[in-house]
Design a protein around this motif. Structure first.
Motif, PDB file in Angstrom:
ATOM      1  N   GLY A  20      25.904 -39.874  -2.165  1.00 41.19           N
ATOM      2  CA  GLY A  20      24.571 -40.027  -2.733  1.00 41.19           C
ATOM      3  C   GLY A  20      23.838 -41.165  -2.057  1.00 41.19           C
ATOM      4  N   GLY A  21      22.536 -41.210  -2.248  1.00 37.27           N
ATOM      5  CA  GLY A  21      21.765 -42.311  -1.684  1.00 37.27           C
ATOM      6  C   GLY A  21      21.386 -42.089  -0.242  1.00 37.27           C
ATOM      7  N   PRO A  22      21.162 -43.188   0.496  1.00 32.24           N
ATOM      8  CA  PRO A  22      21.457 -44.586   0.147  1.00 32.24           C
ATOM      9  C   PRO A  22      20.525 -45.109  -0.935  1.00 32.24           C
ATOM     10  CG  PRO A  22      20.228 -44.486   2.196  1.00 32.24           C
ATOM     11  CD  PRO A  22      20.529 -43.074   1.830  1.00 32.24           C
ATOM     12  N   PHE A  23      20.920 -46.240  -1.562  1.00 31.37           N
ATOM     13  CA  PHE A  23      20.223 -46.763  -2.727  1.00 31.37           C
ATOM     14  C   PHE A  23      19.574 -48.105  -2.405  1.00 31.37           C
ATOM     15  CE2 PHE A  23      23.830 -44.168  -4.048  1.00 31.37           C
ATOM     16  CZ  PHE A  23      23.184 -43.213  -4.824  1.00 31.37           C
ATOM     17  N   LEU A  24      18.405 -48.303  -2.985  1.00 31.10           N
ATOM     18  CA  LEU A  24      17.636 -49.517  -2.714  1.00 31.10           C
ATOM     19  C   LEU A  24      18.117 -50.708  -3.526  1.00 31.10           C
ATOM     20  CD1 LEU A  24      14.027 -48.034  -2.549  1.00 31.10           C
ATOM     21  CD2 LEU A  24      15.446 -48.799  -0.637  1.00 31.10           C
ATOM     22  N   ASP A  25      18.805 -50.448  -4.632  1.00 30.42           N
ATOM     23  CA  ASP A  25      19.269 -51.543  -5.485  1.00 30.42           C
ATOM     24  C   ASP A  25      20.468 -51.076  -6.295  1.00 30.42           C
ATOM     25  OD1 ASP A  25      18.202 -49.994  -7.636  1.00 30.42           O
ATOM     26  OD2 ASP A  25      16.256 -50.955  -7.334  1.00 30.42           O
ATOM     27  N   GLU A  26      21.102 -52.029  -6.973  1.00 32.79           N
ATOM     28  CA  GLU A  26      22.310 -51.701  -7.730  1.00 32.79           C
ATOM     29  C   GLU A  26      22.009 -50.822  -8.925  1.00 32.79           C
ATOM     30  OE1 GLU A  26      26.310 -53.811  -9.624  1.00 32.79           O
ATOM     31  OE2 GLU A  26      24.662 -55.061  -8.882  1.00 32.79           O
ATOM     32  N   ALA A  27      20.846 -50.967  -9.510  1.00 33.54           N
ATOM     33  CA  ALA A  27      20.499 -50.131 -10.662  1.00 33.54           C
ATOM     34  C   ALA A  27      20.505 -48.654 -10.287  1.00 33.54           C
ATOM     35  CB  ALA A  27      19.136 -50.542 -11.220  1.00 33.54           C
ATOM     36  N   SER A  28      19.949 -48.325  -9.125  1.00 31.82           N
ATOM     37  CA  SER A  28      19.952 -46.929  -8.703  1.00 31.82           C
ATOM     38  C   SER A  28      21.346 -46.493  -8.248  1.00 31.82           C
ATOM     39  CB  SER A  28      18.919 -46.704  -7.589  1.00 31.82           C
ATOM     40  OG  SER A  28      19.150 -47.567  -6.495  1.00 31.82           O
ATOM     41  N   PHE A  29      22.121 -47.412  -7.660  1.00 34.96           N
ATOM     42  CA  PHE A  29      23.502 -47.093  -7.312  1.00 34.96           C
ATOM     43  C   PHE A  29      24.315 -46.778  -8.563  1.00 34.96           C
ATOM     44  CE2 PHE A  29      27.908 -48.601  -6.879  1.00 34.96           C
ATOM     45  CZ  PHE A  29      28.357 -47.777  -5.864  1.00 34.96           C
ATOM     46  N   ASN A  30      24.042 -47.497  -9.653  1.00 32.47           N
ATOM     47  CA  ASN A  30      24.779 -47.268 -10.886  1.00 32.47           C
ATOM     48  C   ASN A  30      24.618 -45.836 -11.397  1.00 32.47           C
ATOM     49  OD1 ASN A  30      25.819 -49.845 -10.967  1.00 32.47           O
ATOM     50  ND2 ASN A  30      24.282 -50.633 -12.388  1.00 32.47           N
ATOM     51  N   SER A  31      23.464 -45.235 -11.149  1.00 24.80           N
ATOM     52  CA  SER A  31      23.255 -43.860 -11.594  1.00 24.80           C
ATOM     53  C   SER A  31      24.163 -42.896 -10.838  1.00 24.80           C
ATOM     54  CB  SER A  31      21.789 -43.457 -11.411  1.00 24.80           C
ATOM     55  OG  SER A  31      21.438 -43.438 -10.040  1.00 24.80           O
ATOM     56  N   PHE A  32      24.511 -43.254  -9.612  1.00 24.47           N
ATOM     57  CA  PHE A  32      25.446 -42.470  -8.808  1.00 24.47           C
ATOM     58  C   PHE A  32      26.889 -42.731  -9.251  1.00 24.47           C
ATOM     59  CE2 PHE A  32      28.256 -42.959  -5.029  1.00 24.47           C
ATOM     60  CZ  PHE A  32      28.403 -41.627  -4.690  1.00 24.47           C
ATOM     61  N   TYR A  33      27.215 -43.979  -9.434  1.00 28.96           N
ATOM     62  CA  TYR A  33      28.570 -44.362  -9.855  1.00 28.96           C
ATOM     63  C   TYR A  33      28.872 -43.874 -11.268  1.00 28.96           C
ATOM     64  CZ  TYR A  33      31.993 -47.694 -11.792  1.00 28.96           C
ATOM     65  OH  TYR A  33      33.055 -48.271 -12.436  1.00 28.96           O
TER      66      TYR A  33
END
Length: 257
Positions: free
Chosen positions: A141-154
């Motif tokens: 997924g991603g890449p993600f601009l910040d950890e908040a958006s990464f968290n939605s993937f994780y």
């Protein structure tokens, strides 16, 4: 030995198969290079290996990485690194040697975590997708601009999870961790040793820029034949992430496999 060039034709004589599994085969050639090839090969690994090499970490030098549209396979050609698999020799090591190996890993991780995060993306070192090795498959997924958006993937949970559990787990996720250069698969079978020294850290296909706890929680998730290995975590990692580890273990029960 002459330095191999990317477009050199490789003599197929004296080829040794070092590793073979579904979607990936690793062969050693007479010029002391290896080629990883298959449908599971992630070419983003080259960027991670290049960065690790620039940090003078014990990794193979990459000569060529390419995909073949005709068969859907990709390949990476790199140096062969001598050494024994840590998983196989760990039981015969003394306590002193085990401690020394762990200290060397700690120094490698400290070096990796000191690199400034410059591309502003959570994902591979080449700025491509994040990759999460889960129980049965790899998620991207991603890449993600910040950890908040990464968290939605994780935080990718099965639909059948009860709402109270989903809410309780989601409240534990932070979005203010440092983003650091991470390996993503610190398993004993990815570590080569010789005479008490780490000679190679292999398999960087899951590496990239991830929250600082990522290598720590993934360390406990990867299978290992030696039961005492994971008890060395606090000697290996420069910092422990007990809270993140605890909620990750809870998330694993409900995360899509």
């Amino acid at each position: 030995m002459d330095t191999p060039q990317p477009n050199d034709l490789i003599d197929t004589q004296d080829v040794i198969i070092l590793h073979e599994m579904s979607g990936c085969i690793v062969k050693k050639y007479h010029d002391n290079t290896v080629i990883k090839k298959g449908r599971r090969i992630n070419l983003d690994e080259q960027s991670a290996l290049d960065l690790a090499a620039n940090l003078h970490l014990p990794v193979p030098r990459v000569y060529e990485a390419r995909s073949d549209p005709s068969d859907g396979e990709a390949s990476i050609r790199m140096d062969f690194i001598p050494g024994e698999n840590l998983e196989s020799v760990w039981p015969s090591m003394t306590a002193e040697v085990k401690d020394e190996i762990c200290q060397q890993l700690r120094e490698i991780l400290t070096t990796m975590r000191s690199v400034p995060w410059t591309n502003g993306l959570i994902g591979s070192c080449s700025g491509e997708t994040a990759q999460d090795c889960r129980q049965y498959t790899d998620y991207r997924g991603g890449p993600f601009l910040d950890e908040a958006s990464f968290n939605s993937f994780y935080f990718d949970l099965v639909k059948t999870i009860p709402d109270p559990i989903r809410d309780a787990l989601s409240q534990q996720l932070r979005s203010d961790h440092r983003i650091v250069f991470s390996h993503g698969d610190l398993s004993q079978h990815n570590i080569l040793v010789k005479d008490g020294q780490i000679t190679g850290l292999l398999d960087w296909e899951y590496a990239g820029w991830y929250p600082e706890y990522w290598d720590y929680i993934k360390f406990f998730e990867r299978p290992c034949k030696n039961r005492d290995w994971k008890n060395y975590a606090r000697r290996i990692f420069p910092q422990s992430y007990d809270t993140e580890l605890a909620y990750h273990q809870a998330i694993l029960r409900w995360q899509r496999p």
